[in-house]
Design a protein around this motif. Structure first.
Motif, PDB file in Angstrom:
ATOM      1  N   LYS A 124      -1.308  -7.876  -7.315  1.00 60.63           N
ATOM      2  CA  LYS A 124      -2.414  -8.527  -6.613  1.00 60.63           C
ATOM      3  C   LYS A 124      -2.606  -7.951  -5.193  1.00 60.63           C
ATOM      4  O   LYS A 124      -1.672  -7.913  -4.396  1.00 60.63           O
ATOM      5  N   GLY A 125      -3.794  -7.508  -4.939  1.00 59.30           N
ATOM      6  CA  GLY A 125      -4.126  -7.034  -3.588  1.00 59.30           C
ATOM      7  C   GLY A 125      -3.486  -5.717  -3.199  1.00 59.30           C
ATOM      8  O   GLY A 125      -3.648  -5.266  -2.065  1.00 59.30           O
ATOM      9  N   ALA A 126      -2.759  -5.084  -4.102  1.00 57.14           N
ATOM     10  CA  ALA A 126      -2.068  -3.837  -3.759  1.00 57.14           C
ATOM     11  C   ALA A 126      -3.005  -2.637  -3.914  1.00 57.14           C
ATOM     12  O   ALA A 126      -4.011  -2.708  -4.622  1.00 57.14           O
ATOM     13  N   GLU A 127      -2.664  -1.563  -3.217  1.00 50.38           N
ATOM     14  CA  GLU A 127      -3.459  -0.351  -3.331  1.00 50.38           C
ATOM     15  C   GLU A 127      -2.538   0.860  -3.468  1.00 50.38           C
ATOM     16  O   GLU A 127      -1.608   1.042  -2.680  1.00 50.38           O
ATOM     17  N   VAL A 128      -2.822   1.680  -4.466  1.00 46.48           N
ATOM     18  CA  VAL A 128      -2.053   2.903  -4.664  1.00 46.48           C
ATOM     19  C   VAL A 128      -3.018   4.080  -4.694  1.00 46.48           C
ATOM     20  O   VAL A 128      -4.008   4.075  -5.434  1.00 46.48           O
ATOM     21  N   LYS A 129      -2.714   5.056  -3.875  1.00 45.25           N
ATOM     22  CA  LYS A 129      -3.528   6.256  -3.832  1.00 45.25           C
ATOM     23  C   LYS A 129      -2.654   7.405  -4.308  1.00 45.25           C
ATOM     24  O   LYS A 129      -1.599   7.656  -3.733  1.00 45.25           O
TER      25      LYS A 129
ATOM     26  N   ASP B  70      -9.112  -9.352 -11.704  1.00 44.54           N
ATOM     27  CA  ASP B  70     -10.506  -9.542 -11.301  1.00 44.54           C
ATOM     28  C   ASP B  70     -10.755  -8.796  -9.987  1.00 44.54           C
ATOM     29  O   ASP B  70      -9.878  -8.721  -9.126  1.00 44.54           O
ATOM     30  N   ARG B  71     -11.954  -8.245  -9.856  1.00 45.61           N
ATOM     31  CA  ARG B  71     -12.386  -7.515  -8.666  1.00 45.61           C
ATOM     32  C   ARG B  71     -11.502  -6.289  -8.365  1.00 45.61           C
ATOM     33  O   ARG B  71     -11.458  -5.817  -7.245  1.00 45.61           O
ATOM     34  N   SER B  72     -10.772  -5.840  -9.345  1.00 41.20           N
ATOM     35  CA  SER B  72      -9.948  -4.657  -9.089  1.00 41.20           C
ATOM     36  C   SER B  72     -10.829  -3.412  -9.123  1.00 41.20           C
ATOM     37  O   SER B  72     -11.938  -3.415  -9.653  1.00 41.20           O
ATOM     38  N   VAL B  73     -10.313  -2.336  -8.485  1.00 45.17           N
ATOM     39  CA  VAL B  73     -11.109  -1.130  -8.277  1.00 45.17           C
ATOM     40  C   VAL B  73     -10.349   0.093  -8.780  1.00 45.17           C
ATOM     41  O   VAL B  73      -9.163   0.263  -8.481  1.00 45.17           O
ATOM     42  N   GLY B  74     -11.021   0.921  -9.537  1.00 40.40           N
ATOM     43  CA  GLY B  74     -10.419   2.179  -9.991  1.00 40.40           C
ATOM     44  C   GLY B  74     -11.266   3.350  -9.513  1.00 40.40           C
ATOM     45  O   GLY B  74     -12.491   3.275  -9.533  1.00 40.40           O
ATOM     46  N   GLU B  75     -10.596   4.417  -9.065  1.00 40.40           N
ATOM     47  CA  GLU B  75     -11.337   5.591  -8.607  1.00 40.40           C
ATOM     48  C   GLU B  75     -10.718   6.856  -9.180  1.00 40.40           C
ATOM     49  O   GLU B  75      -9.504   6.946  -9.335  1.00 40.40           O
TER      50      GLU B  75
ATOM     51  N   GLY C  41      -2.995  -7.027 -10.836  1.00 37.19           N
ATOM     52  CA  GLY C  41      -3.405  -8.241 -10.131  1.00 37.19           C
ATOM     53  C   GLY C  41      -4.844  -8.195  -9.651  1.00 37.19           C
ATOM     54  O   GLY C  41      -5.480  -7.139  -9.628  1.00 37.19           O
ATOM     55  N   ASP C  42      -5.353  -9.348  -9.253  1.00 38.23           N
ATOM     56  CA  ASP C  42      -6.702  -9.423  -8.711  1.00 38.23           C
ATOM     57  C   ASP C  42      -6.776  -8.607  -7.423  1.00 38.23           C
ATOM     58  O   ASP C  42      -5.794  -8.494  -6.680  1.00 38.23           O
TER      59      ASP C  42
ATOM     60  N   TYR D  70       0.850  -1.199   0.000  1.00 34.87           N
ATOM     61  CA  TYR D  70       0.000   0.000   0.000  1.00 34.87           C
ATOM     62  C   TYR D  70       0.884   1.247   0.000  1.00 34.87           C
ATOM     63  O   TYR D  70       1.885   1.318   0.721  1.00 34.87           O
ATOM     64  N   VAL D  71       0.521   2.216  -0.802  1.00 38.95           N
ATOM     65  CA  VAL D  71       1.247   3.488  -0.761  1.00 38.95           C
ATOM     66  C   VAL D  71       0.301   4.637  -1.116  1.00 38.95           C
ATOM     67  O   VAL D  71      -0.625   4.497  -1.918  1.00 38.95           O
ATOM     68  N   SER D  72       0.536   5.758  -0.436  1.00 34.85           N
ATOM     69  CA  SER D  72      -0.186   6.980  -0.767  1.00 34.85           C
ATOM     70  C   SER D  72       0.857   7.980  -1.243  1.00 34.85           C
ATOM     71  O   SER D  72       1.835   8.240  -0.559  1.00 34.85           O
ATOM     72  N   TYR D  73       0.642   8.499  -2.421  1.00 38.82           N
ATOM     73  CA  TYR D  73       1.644   9.357  -3.060  1.00 38.82           C
ATOM     74  C   TYR D  73       1.037  10.725  -3.336  1.00 38.82           C
ATOM     75  O   TYR D  73      -0.073  10.832  -3.845  1.00 38.82           O
ATOM     76  N   LEU D  74       1.753  11.770  -2.947  1.00 34.44           N
ATOM     77  CA  LEU D  74       1.240  13.128  -3.135  1.00 34.44           C
ATOM     78  C   LEU D  74       2.121  13.901  -4.099  1.00 34.44           C
ATOM     79  O   LEU D  74       3.331  13.851  -4.009  1.00 34.44           O
ATOM     80  N   GLU D  75       1.470  14.644  -4.981  1.00 35.26           N
ATOM     81  CA  GLU D  75       2.232  15.456  -5.906  1.00 35.26           C
ATOM     82  C   GLU D  75       1.603  16.852  -5.876  1.00 35.26           C
ATOM     83  O   GLU D  75       0.401  17.006  -6.023  1.00 35.26           O
TER      84      GLU D  75
END
Lengths: 253, 486
Positions: B265-270, B328-333, B300-301, B237-242
């Motif tokens: 797989k299972g990772a999250e990037v903000k 599969d089941r990935s999420v985009g925002e 990844g899923d 997991y990472v949150s990146y600010l620019e």
């Protein structure tokens, strides 16, 4: 407190005259009720006093605490102590109640030469005043009027009245859309806020509200003019006989 | 609206950029012009390996091909002069000592620049625990908190350093999400990029702090071509600010960045952005051309990529942070606030490409237009024929301040699978006179009322930003509305 003299107002867009020479004098501490059938100009009077756009004042004057009210911008009127409880409170999506009221309270305090309230004192004040009208604490952390029920919106208006402590409060059909319990709560709130240095102008269609908020004077507004004035008993007579007898009387006169 | 309200809006629309100043730092600038020789020069100045030079040259050849065959992209709702690529210098590095051990060694003038922008780097990293990799023009001048990150195995460094120290990772992922063939500006960036940021989060690691980079265009007449590459391994997991601001400039400056994100797989990037490049003066003179290609892939899923942006600057903005939902089941925002005033033009939005099954995407875009500006939302939601069970929700709200500006919405939907659920909502509103009157009746001035209402309009998005950034963003928006530092 408030002196309305021969006030004429028309709709800006088409020039239709709504107020046709209103005269009204409200002394400090008094409660005046303004009653009248639909379309008589009650809400226009409230709007013109608060300074809503869309109207032309064609004649007359309004003095508020000795100053020319009509010369002031709406926000200045509010800071000078005029409060309008809206018939249809406006929703401000995303604007938190606390943020909104803090802006309001501090603008008014600044105008009066007082220091800003600290966050702690402000929240304390909010809690205290919300109790006046049994305002659900969760409503205070929500956006202004957004998703409030009709009754909650009206209660919220009286809550704001309590927060801002005006000199003159104009209640525009605050009773419309309230059930009997809500009406009692709102009226109790208003009654607690009655004070020797605070006046009320209560605009209503029905006498019902005036059983709870007992006025010193009752005026009947018809066709843009005050056609009859009296004490609290006038409201009872209107409830019994409707407005027609006044209409007949006015025609005869 | 009353006369004062109109005046205020005019004032807002005409207010000058607060942060237009030039830091007096000696720059090492390559002469203007674009050619293979210039690219070789950039590459040699940076002591790059051969493979990277070849990569650049390949991209350059493609850039020339696109320019010759297709020319400039014209589909956006934007009106701007064609960029003269020969009239730009492609490399500029602050001519201070190239490497720093600590902030104390950094040119105090550089640091002062950030102070004047209200970004006290030292204080910020102390208080907020933010590792700051400052990119001034194109070369990283300060990197902090590296040790702490290194303990977790997180790599956060300039792109140049990554090329040097982690060539395998760079070679594997660079261009894998945004190929050099993607579009004219991506090809240009691939050919001439000078530096940028690189972040790598190993398997199972939750990055212990927000990673943040401040970009800034400084030397006159230099384009800025950043490249950012973020890789999140399985369950990372990472949150990146620019955040960006740029000094005043008379010529149009070209900014063509590329950002690539890979989530395994299972990772999250903000990824959060506050963009405040110089927008040009009231006549529309000067100002940054911001042509950015940002894209992430949910490789990844069960992975997730989230873009949040506050766009207030630039003369012209052309930017569509996108997500390819492969797993599969990935999420985009995509959450966006775009504020334009003066003669600014923004054409921004997103693309959500659903490839995997049961993928979902959310798009919330808020456009606020003032002055003579034009603000467009352009978004594509594409559901691949094999992407069963895909869902999308899009909401695009526009708010107009005054009556000389424009708001536009261009949604594109391509639905290839019958099980897809796609919802689109769009609204356009003027700041309501009844809303302003309601505020005024409570003693709030018309100007403050507009600020409150606009802030309320954007709140849903601003609240998605990391805490310290959200405060900064709100302040920036208020300043933009006010036209003076409050």
């Amino acid at each position: 407190m408030l002196e309305i003299t021969n006030l004429h107002a028309s709709i800006e867009d088409d020039g239709t005259e709504i107020l046709k020479g209103i005269n009204l004098s409200v002394a400090a501490g008094e409660v005046h009720a303004i009653m009248g059938p639909n379309g008589s100009g009650k809400s226009t009077l409230a709007s013109v006093l608060a300074g809503r756009g869309g109207y032309d004042i064609t004649q007359g004057s309004v003095s508020f605490q000795g100053e020319d009210l009509l010369d002031m911008d709406p926000d200045v009127r509010a800071r000078e102590g005029l409060f309008l409880a809206f018939q249809y409170p406006v929703e401000l999506p995303g604007v938190n109640m606390a943020t909104f009221l803090r802006h309001a309270v501090n603008s008014i305090r600044e105008h009066r030469g007082q220091d800003e309230l600290s966050a702690v004192d402000f929240l304390k004040l909010m809690k205290e005043k919300a109790a006046f009208v049994n305002l659900d604490p969760s409503l205070r952390s929500r956006a202004v009027n957004e998703g409030f029920s009709g009754g909650e919106k009206k209660r919220n208006e009286i809550f704001q009245l309590a927060m801002l402590e005006p000199k003159l409060a104009v209640l525009d059909e605050t009773d419309s859309g309230l059930d009997i319990d809500a009406l009692r709560v709102v009226s109790d709130g208003v009654n607690q806020l009655r004070a020797a240095d605070r006046s009320f102008v209560v605009i209503t269609h029905y006498q019902r509200l005036l059983e709870y908020i007992v006025p010193d004077h009752v005026h009947v507004l018809m066709g843009g003019r005050i056609v009859k004035s009296g004490g609290a008993e006038l409201a009872h007579k209107l409830e019994e006989h409707g407005y027609d007898w006044i209409k007949d009387e006015a025609v005869v006169a | 609206m009353s006369a004062t309200g109109t005046e205020y809006l005019n004032e807002v629309a005409a207010s000058d950029y607060e942060w237009g100043f030039v830091t007096d730092v000696e720059s090492d600038t390559v002469p203007k012009g674009l050619s293979e020789d210039v690219i070789r020069l950039i590459s040699s100045k940076k002591s790059e390996p051969r493979w990277l030079l070849d990569w650049r040259l390949k991209a350059y050849a493609h850039f020339e091909k696109i320019l010759a065959e297709r020319g400039f992209p014209t589909w956006a709702h934007l009106d701007y002069p064609e960029v003269d690529f020969q009239n730009i210098s492609y490399y500029s590095a602050p001519n201070s000592k190239p490497k720093y051990e600590s902030l104390d060694e950094v040119d105090p003038k550089l640091l002062e620049t950030f102070e004047r922008l209200g970004i006290p780097v030292t204080e910020q990293k102390m208080l907020a625990g933010v590792a700051v990799d400052i990119v001034m023009d194109s070369v990283s001048v300060a990197t902090t908190f590296k040790d702490e990150l290194a303990k977790k195995g997180v790599i956060f460094c300039s792109f140049g350093e990554a090329v040097e120290k982690h060539p395998d990772l760079v070679r594997k992922y660079m261009g894998s999400v945004v190929p050099h063939t993607d579009n004219l500006y991506a090809a240009l960036n691939s050919a001439v990029f000078t530096d940028g940021s690189f972040a790598y989060i190993p398997k199972g690691v939750r990055c212990p702090m927000e990673l943040s980079t401040y970009f800034r265009i400084n030397a006159a007449g230099t384009g800025q071509f950043e490249r950012t590459l973020i890789i999140a391994e399985e369950d990372a997991y990472v949150s990146y600010l620019e955040g960006c601001t740029a000094p005043r400039r008379d010529e149009n400056q070209l900014h063509a960045a590329v950002v690539e994100i890979v989530a395994h797989k299972g990772a999250e990037v903000k990824y959060s952005t506050v963009q405040n490049w110089y927008p040009g003066d009231a006549q529309g003179k000067g100002g940054v051309f911001n042509f950015v290609t940002k894209r992430g892939i949910c490789e990844g899923d069960d992975s997730k990529i989230s873009w949040t942006q506050l766009e207030t600057g630039s003369a012209v903005t052309w930017k569509y942070p996108s997500v390819i939902l492969k797993g599969d089941r990935s999420v985009g925002e995509f959450y966006s606030v775009a504020f334009t005033k003066g003669k600014q033009q923004a054409d921004t939005g997103t693309k959500m490409i659903h490839l995997g099954q049961d993928t979902s995407s959310t798009i919330i875009s808020k456009g606020i237009s003032a002055g003579n500006s034009q603000n467009s939302y352009r978004g594509l939601v594409k559901i691949n024929p094999k992407a069963s069970g895909a869902r999308n929700f899009s909401q695009c709200d526009s708010m107009l301040l005054g009556d000389r500006c424009g708001a536009h919405t261009f949604p594109y939907l391509e639905i290839g699978h019958p099980t897809a659920k796609v919802e689109h909502e769009a609204t356009t509103s003027k700041v309501g006179e009844d809303q302003i009157f309601y505020c005024q009746q409570r003693g709030i001035s018309e100007v403050d009322a507009i600020k409150l209402i606009v802030n309320g309009f954007c709140k849903e998005i601003l609240s998605k930003l990391p805490m310290e950034f959200a405060v900064e963003a709100q302040k920036l928006l208020a300043i933009e509305l006010e036209g003076s530092v409050g």
